[in-house]
Design an enzyme around this catalytic site. Structure first.
Site, PDB file in Angstrom:
ATOM      1  CE  LYS A 154      -2.897  -3.196   1.054  1.00 42.22           C
ATOM      2  NZ  LYS A 154      -3.730  -4.027   0.096  1.00 42.22           N
TER       3      LYS A 154
HETATM    4  C1  LIG Z   1      -4.577  -5.258   0.876  1.00 42.65           C
HETATM    5  C2  LIG Z   1      -5.785  -5.608   0.645  1.00 42.65           C
HETATM    6  C3  LIG Z   1      -6.425  -5.914   1.873  1.00 42.65           C
HETATM    7  C4  LIG Z   1      -5.669  -6.833   3.146  1.00 42.65           C
HETATM    8  O1  LIG Z   1      -4.885  -5.744   3.709  1.00 42.65           O
HETATM    9  P1  LIG Z   1      -3.874  -6.663   4.820  1.00 42.65           P
HETATM   10  O2  LIG Z   1      -3.316  -5.383   5.532  1.00 42.65           O
HETATM   11  O3  LIG Z   1      -2.807  -6.989   4.181  1.00 42.65           O
HETATM   12  O4  LIG Z   1      -4.551  -7.627   5.731  1.00 42.65           O
HETATM   13  C5  LIG Z   1      -7.871  -6.035   1.995  1.00 42.65           C
HETATM   14  N1  LIG Z   1      -8.469  -5.402   1.030  1.00 42.65           N
HETATM   15  C6  LIG Z   1      -8.059  -4.770  -0.089  1.00 42.65           C
HETATM   16  C7  LIG Z   1      -8.856  -4.552  -1.031  1.00 42.65           C
HETATM   17  C8  LIG Z   1      -6.582  -4.939  -0.198  1.00 42.65           C
HETATM   18  O5  LIG Z   1      -6.076  -4.402  -1.349  1.00 42.65           O
END
Ligand SMILES: *Cc1c(COP(=O)(O)O)cnc(C)c1O
Length: 378
Positions: free
Chosen positions: A180
């Site tokens: 992210k």
């Molecule tokens: C990355 C992501 C998640 C999960 O995030 P984590 O922190 O890795 O658990 C959930 N939903 C979406 C749309 C994502 O892109």
């Protein structure tokens, strides 16, 4: 290899972690509190609750809203698999909604089509950080008495109509995974407008404990366990990194937007690909630069896969774009209605490297290699 993403860390993050180590308080302490305050201010939310991941956050959001076994939860199939898995973690039945043809997000219409008489919640994803057309979805959920959870895992720093994604949301969930825009290693957070849910969430993330460790430390009071919970705590080592990362967010987003605009310009005359664009009026954080590879008449996804192999063989760290849960072995047997747009996005989408340190030369190499791949016949 030109990587898909690179975290942006400086001496500030290193010093902040060292400082936490020096104090000796490394879990659910003052840095976590500071991180929550900074995040709530940034999102314009009343409350932020840090957790160990966005997946954990989505699970807790469903649980605190009273959604569980026997309930249907509408989710987009076209999302990172964690969206569907979180519905499963809460013991609910995920029901797949399709997305729009021109934007990889669910709409009020696609959600309404997936609705059942057991639907009690909707998880709506701001895919790749692109803000949802949220108002009609919120209206639909309100009219039908369902809870709306914003999966804003990718969307920190995106604005819609000038407002940060998550502002005003009953429950919004963010991720701080390295994929992210800013990262704490692993990490997540829930923001909420409801003070009662915020208080319960603070307990649920640590075994259902009804008094915060900081309070216990200062008052000498002992904790009690009002309800069962999970261990979804964030560490202070992570939160210390997070506090510094939130300060960097505006600069990171500005850089990502510029890089995305540069790819757009370089690909302007390339009719074989269609870069995904946010809806008009949205300020996108450019979390992922994703495009659709136009099919060439072969089996679904075959041209995209060929292009991807070509890029990877030349050290361009491109990835398949957005997956669709209903096409993965884990969820292949889940009953669902037609999902034509999800099928198309899943077969055609491709993510190009987009990181803070990407150079003009590297972007030109990525695009030249992509054009080379597109010119090849099956
Ligand atoms: C990355 C992501 C998640 C999960 O995030 P984590 O922190 O890795 O658990 C959930 N939903 C979406 C749309 C994502 O892109």
């Amino acid at each position: 290899m030109i990587p898909i993403i690179v975290p942006v860390f400086g001496p500030e993050e290193t010093a902040a972690v060292a400082e936490v180590m020096r104090t000796g308080w490394v879990v659910q302490g003052p840095k976590v509190k500071q991180f929550e305050t900074a995040l709530a201010a940034l999102v314009g939310a009343d409350q932020a609750i840090a957790v160990s991941s966005a997946t954990a956050g989505l699970h807790l959001a469903l649980h605190v809203a009273g959604i569980g076994p026997g309930d249907d939860v509408v989710v987009p199939s076209l999302s990172f698999i964690a969206t569907t898995n979180a519905a499963w973690m809460a013991g609910t039945n995920p029901v797949f909604a399709d997305v729009a043809p021109d934007c990889p997000n669910v709409t009020a219409e696609t959600i309404a089509r997936a609705w059942t008489d057991r639907t009690r919640a909707v998880i709506a994803v701001h895919q790749l950080g692109m803000p949802l057309d949220r108002a009609p979805i919120a209206e639909l959920c309100k009219a039908r008495g369902a809870v709306l959870i914003d999966d804003a895992a990718c969307a920190l720093g995106s604005l819609c109509a000038g407002e940060p994604v998550g502002k005003g949301a009953e429950l919004a969930v963010f991720s701080f995974h390295p994929r992210k825009v800013v990262t704490t290693g692993e990490g997540g957070a829930i923001t909420t407008t409801r003070a009662d849910w915020a208080e319960r969430l603070r307990g649920l993330r640590q075994h259902g404990m009804s008094i915060a460790p900081a309070e216990r430390h200062h008052s000498g009071a002992s904790e009690s366990y009002a309800e069962p919970g999970w261990n979804y705590r964030m560490t202070d080592l992570q939160a210390a990194v997070g506090v510094e990362q939130l300060k960097r967010l505006p600069a990171i987003v500005e850089r990502r937007r510029a890089l995305a605009a540069h790819y757009d310009a370089l690909l302007q005359d390339c009719w074989d690909v269609a870069p995904m664009q946010p809806r008009a009026g949205a300020a996108w954080n450019a979390q992922t630069y994703c495009l659709c590879v136009m099919p060439d008449g072969g089996p679904p996804g075959s041209r995209r896969d060929r292009v991807l192999r070509h890029l990877n063989a030349r050290d361009v760290g491109a990835r398949r774009g957005i997956l669709a849960a209903h096409l993965e072995p884990a969820w292949r047997n889940q009953p669902h209605g037609p999902l034509p747009c999800s099928d198309a996005w899943a077969a055609q989408s491709l993510a190009l490297p987009l990181h803070h340190y990407l150079t003009d030369e590297e972007q030109r190499f990525v695009v030249a290699t992509l054009r080379e791949a597109l010119a090849q016949v099956a």
